[in-house]
Write a protein that holds these residues in place. Structure first.
Motif, PDB file in Angstrom:
ATOM      1  N   ARG A  82     -19.257   0.305 -25.571  1.00 55.30           N
ATOM      2  CA  ARG A  82     -20.343   0.424 -24.588  1.00 55.30           C
ATOM      3  C   ARG A  82     -20.536  -0.894 -23.838  1.00 55.30           C
ATOM      4  O   ARG A  82     -20.787  -0.899 -22.633  1.00 55.30           O
ATOM      5  N   VAL A  83     -20.416  -2.018 -24.547  1.00 58.59           N
ATOM      6  CA  VAL A  83     -20.543  -3.325 -23.894  1.00 58.59           C
ATOM      7  C   VAL A  83     -19.435  -3.498 -22.862  1.00 58.59           C
ATOM      8  O   VAL A  83     -19.699  -3.924 -21.726  1.00 58.59           O
ATOM      9  N   LEU A  84     -18.207  -3.164 -23.225  1.00 60.06           N
ATOM     10  CA  LEU A  84     -17.108  -3.276 -22.253  1.00 60.06           C
ATOM     11  C   LEU A  84     -17.364  -2.366 -21.049  1.00 60.06           C
ATOM     12  O   LEU A  84     -17.100  -2.771 -19.903  1.00 60.06           O
ATOM     13  N   ALA A  85     -17.892  -1.167 -21.291  1.00 57.52           N
ATOM     14  CA  ALA A  85     -18.190  -0.256 -20.185  1.00 57.52           C
ATOM     15  C   ALA A  85     -19.288  -0.825 -19.293  1.00 57.52           C
ATOM     16  O   ALA A  85     -19.181  -0.784 -18.061  1.00 57.52           O
ATOM     17  N   ALA A 144      -8.198  -2.412 -22.538  1.00 57.22           N
ATOM     18  CA  ALA A 144      -8.556  -2.005 -23.906  1.00 57.22           C
ATOM     19  C   ALA A 144      -9.529  -0.828 -23.872  1.00 57.22           C
ATOM     20  O   ALA A 144      -9.402   0.120 -24.665  1.00 57.22           O
ATOM     21  N   LEU A 145     -10.494  -0.886 -22.959  1.00 53.58           N
ATOM     22  CA  LEU A 145     -11.449   0.214 -22.826  1.00 53.58           C
ATOM     23  C   LEU A 145     -10.740   1.492 -22.401  1.00 53.58           C
ATOM     24  O   LEU A 145     -10.990   2.571 -22.961  1.00 53.58           O
ATOM     25  N   ARG A 150      -8.533   6.816 -23.776  1.00 53.85           N
ATOM     26  CA  ARG A 150      -7.366   7.715 -23.885  1.00 53.85           C
ATOM     27  C   ARG A 150      -7.162   8.171 -25.331  1.00 53.85           C
ATOM     28  O   ARG A 150      -6.885   9.340 -25.596  1.00 53.85           O
ATOM     29  N   THR A 151      -7.309   7.243 -26.274  1.00 58.70           N
ATOM     30  CA  THR A 151      -7.139   7.572 -27.695  1.00 58.70           C
ATOM     31  C   THR A 151      -8.188   8.579 -28.141  1.00 58.70           C
ATOM     32  O   THR A 151      -7.884   9.555 -28.833  1.00 58.70           O
ATOM     33  N   ALA A 152      -9.431   8.346 -27.743  1.00 58.91           N
ATOM     34  CA  ALA A 152     -10.512   9.256 -28.108  1.00 58.91           C
ATOM     35  C   ALA A 152     -10.309  10.629 -27.468  1.00 58.91           C
ATOM     36  O   ALA A 152     -10.475  11.663 -28.120  1.00 58.91           O
ATOM     37  N   ALA A 153      -9.921  10.637 -26.209  1.00 59.66           N
ATOM     38  CA  ALA A 153      -9.677  11.912 -25.519  1.00 59.66           C
ATOM     39  C   ALA A 153      -8.517  12.659 -26.163  1.00 59.66           C
ATOM     40  O   ALA A 153      -8.551  13.885 -26.307  1.00 59.66           O
ATOM     41  N   ALA A 154      -7.490  11.932 -26.580  1.00 59.38           N
ATOM     42  CA  ALA A 154      -6.343  12.569 -27.234  1.00 59.38           C
ATOM     43  C   ALA A 154      -6.751  13.215 -28.556  1.00 59.38           C
ATOM     44  O   ALA A 154      -6.171  14.227 -28.964  1.00 59.38           O
ATOM     45  N   ALA A 155      -7.752  12.650 -29.226  1.00 54.36           N
ATOM     46  CA  ALA A 155      -8.245  13.249 -30.467  1.00 54.36           C
ATOM     47  C   ALA A 155      -8.993  14.553 -30.194  1.00 54.36           C
ATOM     48  O   ALA A 155      -9.029  15.447 -31.033  1.00 54.36           O
ATOM     49  N   VAL A 156      -9.577  14.675 -29.010  1.00 55.86           N
ATOM     50  CA  VAL A 156     -10.341  15.872 -28.648  1.00 55.86           C
ATOM     51  C   VAL A 156      -9.439  16.961 -28.071  1.00 55.86           C
ATOM     52  O   VAL A 156      -9.676  18.156 -28.288  1.00 55.86           O
ATOM     53  N   ASP A 157      -8.396  16.566 -27.353  1.00 56.92           N
ATOM     54  CA  ASP A 157      -7.535  17.525 -26.642  1.00 56.92           C
ATOM     55  C   ASP A 157      -7.074  18.716 -27.481  1.00 56.92           C
ATOM     56  O   ASP A 157      -7.174  19.855 -27.019  1.00 56.92           O
ATOM     57  N   PRO A 158      -6.564  18.527 -28.701  1.00 52.51           N
ATOM     58  CA  PRO A 158      -6.093  19.693 -29.456  1.00 52.51           C
ATOM     59  C   PRO A 158      -7.219  20.688 -29.767  1.00 52.51           C
ATOM     60  O   PRO A 158      -6.989  21.895 -29.832  1.00 52.51           O
TER      61      PRO A 158
END
Length: 190
Positions: A82-85, A144-145, A150-158
């Motif tokens: 959130r800080v990076l965002a 990094a953000l 992308r990593t979080a979205a990839a966990a949701v995609d399936p």
């Protein structure tokens, strides 16, 4: 499924999930629009039915964010992302970041130092106040953000792929509505 899971799932909480025992979370039958129900596992009183959607939305989105903050391979907390965002939008003072994230200033200072060590943040003079410093995100921090997202979205995609086209369309519309609600809550005057 626990009551908190069920409450967090909102309207989809009432759909049977294979392997999960579902607890009843609805208000008692025949209850009016301001009826409340007692949470079976904690004994707390649920919000009146009129406030229930707001509560369900709050619980569901918070749980979803916490879950994605624990994606394997992600070493930083959701506060760091959130800080990076926040800093991707504009540089800020550490005191402002601490206030936004509801943490103590020494805690935020420590996080900023860790993210500086990664090369994701830099500190510089505040042009409006020579005594103060502003924290800015670096290109590496933006990268990094983006990688985390992308990593979080990839966990949701399936899991999204398992939904019907109608349910995916409903979620797409929910995203629009959540953005609209977020803008409204974030700007109480408008």
């Amino acid at each position: 499924m626990t009551h908190s899971d069920s409450a967090a799932a909102g309207p989809l909480a009432h759909a049977p999930v294979a392997g999960d025992a579902q607890e009843a979370v609805d208000a008692p039958s025949g209850a009016g629009p301001t009826a409340t129900a007692t949470h079976p596992s904690t004994g707390t009183v649920d919000a009146p039915e009129g406030d229930r959607l707001a509560l369900d939305l709050l619980l569901a989105t918070a749980r979803f964010s916490r879950t994605l903050g624990r994606v394997p391979g992600v070493q930083y907390s959701t506060v760091a992302w959130r800080v990076l965002a926040e800093l991707s939008a504009a540089p800020a003072r550490i005191s402002v970041l601490a206030q936004q994230q509801r943490v103590a200033q020494p805690t935020m200072t420590e996080l900023v130092q860790r993210l500086e060590g990664e090369g994701w943040l830099v500190r510089g003079a505040d042009p409006d106040d020579g005594r103060a410093t502003l924290v800015s995100v670096t290109p590496a921090g933006r990268g990094a953000l983006a990688d985390y997202r992308r990593t979080a979205a990839a966990a949701v995609d399936p899991h999204l792929a398992q939904l019907s086209a109608g349910d995916r369309a409903t979620l797409a519309r929910a995203v629009e509505l959540i953005r609209h609600l977020t803008d409204g809550v974030g700007n109480p005057s408008g």
